[in-house]
Write a protein that holds these residues in place. Structure first.
Motif, mmCIF file in Angstrom:
data_model
loop_
_atom_site.group_PDB
_atom_site.id
_atom_site.type_symbol
_atom_site.label_atom_id
_atom_site.label_comp_id
_atom_site.label_asym_id
_atom_site.label_seq_id
_atom_site.Cartn_x
_atom_site.Cartn_y
_atom_site.Cartn_z
ATOM 1 N N ARG A 65 4.279 19.803 4.503
ATOM 2 C CA ARG A 65 4.297 18.361 4.736
ATOM 3 C C ARG A 65 2.934 17.772 4.424
ATOM 4 N NH1 ARG A 65 8.354 16.798 9.572
ATOM 5 N NH2 ARG A 65 8.073 14.804 8.503
ATOM 6 N N ASN A 66 2.947 16.630 3.767
ATOM 7 C CA ASN A 66 1.711 15.883 3.540
ATOM 8 C C ASN A 66 2.072 14.438 3.209
ATOM 9 O OD1 ASN A 66 2.194 15.606 0.637
ATOM 10 N ND2 ASN A 66 1.662 17.770 0.471
ATOM 11 N N ALA A 67 1.080 13.569 3.161
ATOM 12 C CA ALA A 67 1.341 12.166 2.847
ATOM 13 C C ALA A 67 1.876 12.050 1.425
ATOM 14 C CB ALA A 67 0.058 11.353 2.993
ATOM 15 N N GLY A 68 3.114 11.589 1.283
ATOM 16 C CA GLY A 68 3.697 11.332 -0.029
ATOM 17 C C GLY A 68 4.435 12.500 -0.647
ATOM 18 N N ASN A 69 4.706 13.552 0.129
ATOM 19 C CA ASN A 69 5.373 14.769 -0.396
ATOM 20 C C ASN A 69 4.868 15.126 -1.792
ATOM 21 O OD1 ASN A 69 7.667 12.439 0.144
ATOM 22 N ND2 ASN A 69 7.685 13.110 -2.007
ATOM 23 N N ASP A 82 -11.028 2.120 -0.327
ATOM 24 C CA ASP A 82 -12.458 2.458 -0.335
ATOM 25 C C ASP A 82 -12.893 3.127 0.963
ATOM 26 O OD1 ASP A 82 -12.641 1.465 -2.826
ATOM 27 O OD2 ASP A 82 -13.610 -0.436 -2.276
ATOM 28 N N GLU A 83 -12.270 2.707 2.070
ATOM 29 C CA GLU A 83 -12.650 3.281 3.363
ATOM 30 C C GLU A 83 -11.900 4.590 3.644
ATOM 31 O OE1 GLU A 83 -15.108 1.918 5.182
ATOM 32 O OE2 GLU A 83 -15.298 0.546 3.493
ATOM 33 N N LEU A 84 -11.015 4.959 2.737
ATOM 34 C CA LEU A 84 -10.216 6.187 2.925
ATOM 35 C C LEU A 84 -10.355 7.077 1.690
ATOM 36 C CD1 LEU A 84 -6.969 4.483 4.310
ATOM 37 C CD2 LEU A 84 -8.673 5.700 5.662
ATOM 38 N N PRO A 85 -11.553 7.586 1.448
ATOM 39 C CA PRO A 85 -11.780 8.329 0.198
ATOM 40 C C PRO A 85 -10.911 9.580 0.072
ATOM 41 C CG PRO A 85 -13.645 8.550 1.713
ATOM 42 C CD PRO A 85 -12.759 7.479 2.275
ATOM 43 N N ALA A 86 -10.611 10.229 1.186
ATOM 44 C CA ALA A 86 -9.769 11.431 1.108
ATOM 45 C C ALA A 86 -8.349 11.054 0.705
ATOM 46 C CB ALA A 86 -9.763 12.160 2.456
ATOM 47 N N VAL A 87 -7.857 9.953 1.267
ATOM 48 C CA VAL A 87 -6.507 9.481 0.929
ATOM 49 C C VAL A 87 -6.460 9.074 -0.544
ATOM 50 C CG1 VAL A 87 -4.784 7.688 1.359
ATOM 51 C CG2 VAL A 87 -6.007 8.718 3.287
ATOM 52 N N ARG A 88 -7.488 8.342 -0.976
ATOM 53 C CA ARG A 88 -7.534 7.887 -2.366
ATOM 54 C C ARG A 88 -7.505 9.086 -3.328
ATOM 55 N NH1 ARG A 88 -12.550 4.463 -3.486
ATOM 56 N NH2 ARG A 88 -13.493 6.512 -3.378
ATOM 57 N N GLY A 89 -8.295 10.098 -3.000
ATOM 58 C CA GLY A 89 -8.325 11.299 -3.845
ATOM 59 C C GLY A 89 -6.978 12.008 -3.869
ATOM 60 N N TRP A 90 -6.340 12.080 -2.701
ATOM 61 C CA TRP A 90 -5.044 12.746 -2.595
ATOM 62 C C TRP A 90 -3.980 12.027 -3.419
ATOM 63 C CZ3 TRP A 90 -2.944 17.128 -1.826
ATOM 64 C CH2 TRP A 90 -1.618 17.236 -1.424
#
Ligand SMILES: [Zn+2]
Length: 227
Positions: free
Chosen positions: A62-66, A115-123
């Motif tokens: 499981r992860n954000a966005g499968n 911009d405030e969620l660099p890990a999310v953006r990268g993912w």
């Protein structure tokens, strides 16, 4: 947290003690899951509930966005878990399951300011193909229709990413592995499965899906062996 702590006690008291032999059997034997189930981290999805399965039946990522990063990405939990599922556990069915009202899809399609969620953006860069496909294929689509179509397209993109992993590619080529694309509609309690021949998602119960614009035509790309 109180609900969760109380739930642990209730599980032990009511469920475990009534099914103790089954749990002891699970513990004594090596796990032998029926399928690898890859889905979103969204709390409204319960893989065992919607598939009527039990502990031991589903191996789950499981992860954000499968999302499944393609082979060649930095080694992460997804690629290691897929490899383990296939090579060690001998799993021969993989389900990639997107879902309705997916917050990750909204962020991916609309390129929210992350911009405030660099890990999310990268993912989410692992779903850049989904964003581009939607721009190209459905430039005028909006609202929920766009999220539904984007979620379907993302399932196909991630199935293709999955097929780039050598262990997956090898088993697909030998016909030993099947990969299924699903769309779970939370509000309607329905699961749709991608039919490669028709290029569409269809209700697994074979019922008409009148409340939703689905199925929206999708085209599988470059993965001839996928089911
Ligand atoms: Zn989601």
């Amino acid at each position: 947290m109180e609900k969760i702590i109380n739930g642990v006690s209730r599980f032990r008291r009511e469920h475990y003690l009534q099914n103790q032999a089954r749990f002891e059997e699970l513990a004594a034997k090596k796990q032998k899951p029926i399928a690898l189930f890859i889905t979103c981290a969204d709390s409204r999805i319960d893989p065992n509930l919607i598939t009527g399965t039990e502990p031991g039946d589903l191996f789950i990522i499981r992860n954000a966005g499968n999302i499944v990063p393609p082979h060649g990405s930095p080694i992460g939990g997804e690629s290691a878990t897929v490899e383990y599922a296939i090579e060690v556990l001998g799993i021969r069915n993989i389900i990639v399951c997107g879902h309705s009202q997916c917050g990750a899809m909204g962020a991916i399609l609309d390129s929210h300011n992350l911009d405030e969620l660099p890990a999310v953006r990268g993912w989410f860069s692992n779903a850049e193909a989904t964003r581009r496909i939607m721009q190209q294929k459905y430039p005028d689509m909006s609202g929920n229709d766009r999220i539904v179509a984007g979620t379907e397209e993302n399932v196909l993109v991630q199935m293709n990413n999955l097929s780039t992993h050598p262990c997956v590619a090898a088993r697909l080529a030998s016909g030993e592995l099947r990969v299924f694309g699903w769309y779970y509609d939370i509000g309607a309690g329905r699961v749709l499965q991608f039919d490669q021949r028709e290029g569409q998602f269809f209700d697994l119960n074979g019922e008409v899906h009148a409340a939703s614009p689905l199925p929206i035509r999708s085209t599988m790309r470059g993965a001839a062996h996928l089911v």
